[in-house]
Design a protein around this motif. Sequence first.
Motif, PDB file in Angstrom:
ATOM      1  N   LEU A   1      73.555 106.910  35.178  1.00 24.66           N
ATOM      2  CA  LEU A   1      74.247 107.679  35.826  1.00 24.66           C
ATOM      3  C   LEU A   1      75.384 107.175  37.146  1.00 24.66           C
ATOM      4  CD1 LEU A   1      71.080 109.081  36.706  1.00 24.66           C
ATOM      5  CD2 LEU A   1      72.540 109.787  34.204  1.00 24.66           C
ATOM      6  N   GLN A   2      76.415 108.065  37.436  1.00 18.19           N
ATOM      7  CA  GLN A   2      76.929 108.602  38.748  1.00 18.19           C
ATOM      8  C   GLN A   2      76.626 108.332  39.387  1.00 18.19           C
ATOM      9  OE1 GLN A   2      80.381 107.192  38.622  1.00 18.19           O
ATOM     10  NE2 GLN A   2      79.963 106.883  36.589  1.00 18.19           N
ATOM     11  N   PRO A   3      76.596 107.628  40.692  1.00 11.38           N
ATOM     12  CA  PRO A   3      75.270 107.786  41.895  1.00 11.38           C
ATOM     13  C   PRO A   3      75.209 109.464  42.453  1.00 11.38           C
ATOM     14  CG  PRO A   3      76.599 105.537  41.877  1.00 11.38           C
ATOM     15  CD  PRO A   3      76.663 106.573  40.841  1.00 11.38           C
ATOM     16  N   THR A   4      76.202 109.799  42.384  1.00 12.82           N
ATOM     17  CA  THR A   4      76.835 110.769  42.727  1.00 12.82           C
ATOM     18  C   THR A   4      76.420 112.216  41.735  1.00 12.82           C
ATOM     19  OG1 THR A   4      78.898 111.311  41.356  1.00 12.82           O
ATOM     20  CG2 THR A   4      79.129 110.258  43.834  1.00 12.82           C
ATOM     21  N   GLU A   5      75.397 111.892  40.888  1.00 10.93           N
ATOM     22  CA  GLU A   5      75.248 112.525  40.201  1.00 10.93           C
ATOM     23  C   GLU A   5      73.586 113.298  40.647  1.00 10.93           C
ATOM     24  OE1 GLU A   5      75.800 114.465  37.249  1.00 10.93           O
ATOM     25  OE2 GLU A   5      77.707 114.371  38.192  1.00 10.93           O
ATOM     26  N   ILE A   6      73.353 112.672  41.597  1.00  7.10           N
ATOM     27  CA  ILE A   6      71.985 112.144  41.962  1.00  7.10           C
ATOM     28  C   ILE A   6      71.529 112.921  43.191  1.00  7.10           C
ATOM     29  CG2 ILE A   6      69.548 111.110  43.128  1.00  7.10           C
ATOM     30  CD1 ILE A   6      70.448 108.620  41.916  1.00  7.10           C
ATOM     31  N   LEU A   7      71.178 114.199  43.665  1.00  8.71           N
ATOM     32  CA  LEU A   7      71.160 115.279  45.142  1.00  8.71           C
ATOM     33  C   LEU A   7      69.863 114.546  45.679  1.00  8.71           C
ATOM     34  CD1 LEU A   7      70.859 118.938  42.683  1.00  8.71           C
ATOM     35  CD2 LEU A   7      72.539 117.287  44.083  1.00  8.71           C
TER      36      LEU A   7
ATOM     37  N   ILE B   1      68.584 115.158  40.179  1.00  8.44           N
ATOM     38  CA  ILE B   1      70.406 115.618  39.270  1.00  8.44           C
ATOM     39  C   ILE B   1      70.704 116.259  39.212  1.00  8.44           C
ATOM     40  CG2 ILE B   1      70.072 113.008  39.212  1.00  8.44           C
ATOM     41  CD1 ILE B   1      70.345 113.871  35.609  1.00  8.44           C
ATOM     42  N   LYS B   2      72.011 116.173  39.368  1.00  7.91           N
ATOM     43  CA  LYS B   2      72.455 118.073  38.948  1.00  7.91           C
ATOM     44  C   LYS B   2      71.887 118.582  37.268  1.00  7.91           C
ATOM     45  CE  LYS B   2      76.424 116.405  42.217  1.00  7.91           C
ATOM     46  NZ  LYS B   2      77.658 116.616  41.969  1.00  7.91           N
TER      47      LYS B   2
ATOM     48  N   TYR C   1      75.072 115.102  50.782  1.00 12.58           N
ATOM     49  CA  TYR C   1      74.520 116.336  50.322  1.00 12.58           C
ATOM     50  C   TYR C   1      73.783 116.915  50.654  1.00 12.58           C
ATOM     51  CZ  TYR C   1      76.641 114.968  45.169  1.00 12.58           C
ATOM     52  OH  TYR C   1      77.604 114.076  44.896  1.00 12.58           O
ATOM     53  N   ALA C   2      74.230 117.733  51.556  1.00 12.25           N
ATOM     54  CA  ALA C   2      73.104 119.093  52.290  1.00 12.25           C
ATOM     55  C   ALA C   2      72.587 119.889  51.204  1.00 12.25           C
ATOM     56  CB  ALA C   2      74.071 119.628  53.202  1.00 12.25           C
ATOM     57  N   PHE C   3      70.642 120.186  51.024  1.00 11.94           N
ATOM     58  CA  PHE C   3      70.491 121.058  50.621  1.00 11.94           C
ATOM     59  C   PHE C   3      69.467 121.599  50.965  1.00 11.94           C
ATOM     60  CE2 PHE C   3      68.619 116.816  50.887  1.00 11.94           C
ATOM     61  CZ  PHE C   3      67.181 117.654  50.190  1.00 11.94           C
ATOM     62  N   ILE C   4      69.334 123.144  50.766  1.00 11.63           N
ATOM     63  CA  ILE C   4      68.204 123.198  51.235  1.00 11.63           C
ATOM     64  C   ILE C   4      66.803 123.417  51.081  1.00 11.63           C
ATOM     65  CG2 ILE C   4      66.870 125.858  50.793  1.00 11.63           C
ATOM     66  CD1 ILE C   4      69.955 126.893  49.495  1.00 11.63           C
ATOM     67  N   LYS C   5      65.935 123.234  52.414  1.00  6.96           N
ATOM     68  CA  LYS C   5      64.945 123.072  52.015  1.00  6.96           C
ATOM     69  C   LYS C   5      63.336 123.816  52.686  1.00  6.96           C
ATOM     70  CE  LYS C   5      61.925 119.218  54.328  1.00  6.96           C
ATOM     71  NZ  LYS C   5      62.357 118.276  55.760  1.00  6.96           N
ATOM     72  N   ARG C   6      63.949 124.507  53.370  1.00  2.00           N
ATOM     73  CA  ARG C   6      63.251 125.861  53.521  1.00  2.00           C
ATOM     74  C   ARG C   6      63.013 127.303  53.118  1.00  2.00           C
ATOM     75  NH1 ARG C   6      59.720 128.670  56.884  1.00  2.00           N
ATOM     76  NH2 ARG C   6      61.046 128.132  58.608  1.00  2.00           N
ATOM     77  N   ILE C   7      63.410 128.475  52.658  1.00  3.29           N
ATOM     78  CA  ILE C   7      63.877 130.112  52.717  1.00  3.29           C
ATOM     79  C   ILE C   7      62.486 130.170  53.128  1.00  3.29           C
ATOM     80  CG2 ILE C   7      64.323 131.861  51.471  1.00  3.29           C
ATOM     81  CD1 ILE C   7      65.704 129.378  49.463  1.00  3.29           C
ATOM     82  N   LYS C   8      63.028 130.932  54.291  1.00  2.00           N
ATOM     83  CA  LYS C   8      61.447 132.021  55.431  1.00  2.00           C
ATOM     84  C   LYS C   8      61.519 133.690  54.773  1.00  2.00           C
ATOM     85  CE  LYS C   8      60.987 133.652  59.851  1.00  2.00           C
ATOM     86  NZ  LYS C   8      61.298 133.789  61.203  1.00  2.00           N
ATOM     87  N   GLU C   9      60.433 133.654  54.358  1.00  2.00           N
ATOM     88  CA  GLU C   9      59.820 134.571  54.056  1.00  2.00           C
ATOM     89  C   GLU C   9      60.578 136.061  54.569  1.00  2.00           C
ATOM     90  OE1 GLU C   9      56.198 136.616  52.201  1.00  2.00           O
ATOM     91  OE2 GLU C   9      55.952 134.757  53.370  1.00  2.00           O
ATOM     92  N   GLY C  10      60.989 136.389  53.717  1.00  2.00           N
ATOM     93  CA  GLY C  10      61.043 138.289  54.221  1.00  2.00           C
ATOM     94  C   GLY C  10      63.256 138.190  55.157  1.00  2.00           C
TER      95      GLY C  10
ATOM     96  N   LEU D   1      76.709 126.528  44.713  1.00  2.00           N
ATOM     97  CA  LEU D   1      75.622 125.418  44.850  1.00  2.00           C
ATOM     98  C   LEU D   1      75.172 125.124  43.350  1.00  2.00           C
ATOM     99  CD1 LEU D   1      73.268 128.468  45.979  1.00  2.00           C
ATOM    100  CD2 LEU D   1      74.047 127.151  47.815  1.00  2.00           C
ATOM    101  N   VAL D   2      74.392 124.313  43.391  1.00  5.12           N
ATOM    102  CA  VAL D   2      74.342 123.321  42.511  1.00  5.12           C
ATOM    103  C   VAL D   2      72.386 123.213  42.346  1.00  5.12           C
ATOM    104  CG1 VAL D   2      74.291 120.879  41.394  1.00  5.12           C
ATOM    105  CG2 VAL D   2      76.358 121.870  42.598  1.00  5.12           C
ATOM    106  N   GLU D   3      72.284 123.496  41.625  1.00  2.00           N
ATOM    107  CA  GLU D   3      70.270 123.459  41.716  1.00  2.00           C
ATOM    108  C   GLU D   3      70.533 121.832  41.068  1.00  2.00           C
ATOM    109  OE1 GLU D   3      68.387 125.753  37.817  1.00  2.00           O
ATOM    110  OE2 GLU D   3      69.121 126.644  39.410  1.00  2.00           O
ATOM    111  N   PRO D   4      68.739 121.143  41.109  1.00  2.00           N
ATOM    112  CA  PRO D   4      68.108 119.935  40.294  1.00  2.00           C
ATOM    113  C   PRO D   4      67.871 120.727  39.504  1.00  2.00           C
ATOM    114  CG  PRO D   4      67.058 120.786  42.252  1.00  2.00           C
ATOM    115  CD  PRO D   4      68.013 121.575  42.270  1.00  2.00           C
ATOM    116  N   MET D   5      68.339 119.458  37.882  1.00  2.00           N
ATOM    117  CA  MET D   5      67.675 119.873  36.735  1.00  2.00           C
ATOM    118  C   MET D   5      66.652 119.400  36.673  1.00  2.00           C
ATOM    119  SD  MET D   5      69.014 117.429  33.488  1.00  2.00           S
ATOM    120  CE  MET D   5      70.670 117.867  33.963  1.00  2.00           C
TER     121      MET D   5
END
Length: 323
Positions: free
Chosen positions: A82-88, A117-118, A144-153, A201-205
């Motif tokens: 893979l390319q290293p940039t594919e890893i999230l 990965i992406k 790469y910044a990504f979402i760790k938590r989403i607050k309910e409501g 956004l790019v979600e993990p595979m």
Amino acid sequence: MPLGLRRKKNKSRESSHLVENEEVGGGGKPELNGDGVAPPPAALRPRLVFHTQLAHGSATGRIEGFSNVKELYGKIAEAFNLQPTEILFCTLNTHKIDMEKLLGGQIGLEDFIFAHIKGIKKEVEVFKAEDALGLTITDNGAGYAFIKRIKEGSVVDGVKVICVGDHIECINGKNIVGTRHYEVARMLKDLPKDQSFTLKLVEPMKAFDMLEPRSKGGKPGGENKIGTGRGTLRLRSKGPATVEEVPTEFEEKAVKKVDDLLESYMGIRDTELAATMVEVGRDKVNPDEFAMALDEALGDFAFPDEFVFDVWGAIGDAKQGRF
């Protein structure tokens, strides 16, 4: 609370190091361990070899010989062509998108590394109906910044296509790859209320067995004990990583509380950063001394005084066993 004696220093925050058998160079006196004895030469130390898989499914690879997080991603990419940039990001001991098992400040010597990965790219329009979006942001240590938590409501909780683990690639058309998590959190906070904005956004595979209801991410302050090995590899913001004993009760409680404070004040969670702050403060005798040491180690963050004072209090409470 103003601390008065604090003086800012513009110090760059160095990237985290994750090493196998790193010899501190320079020809100076060797560093001593806790017993006052110099460590053995690198050639006599055991090699650290980690096993890894792609989280959506793959054969098992073996990686070694990396000296920082970016090189770790490079070794994983090399193992799977893979390319290293594919890893999230990576998780430890689970292929699931479990933010409580995120590769962070410590890796058990027998931990199994799963690389996410992406996958699918998506563009989402969000109406900012409230000042707070309800997102907690972290990053992978390699841009790469990504979402760790989403607050309910929360506002984002109502946008069902946004998920924990999604990499934020663009905000209103501006590419933010390479931007630290606290800067991304600030950008999202500064977006005007009662207006729409766009996220790319790019979600993990995902493998088929991972297609399940959307997770809100780890609970703040939840258990985050990663590492089943005989010791842990400690990642540091400055200087080489070291092989250490399993964290003490004081370290676990203090890091957990400081991580909670990071989310409360800055909208991020980062156990590596929290562990570095605890390490900086454990031998300081007053908050002003702690604040100056924090500026020396992590000056780029420009932490507000009230946050620093609360962190100092959390470290003190953990020392006294008040948690």
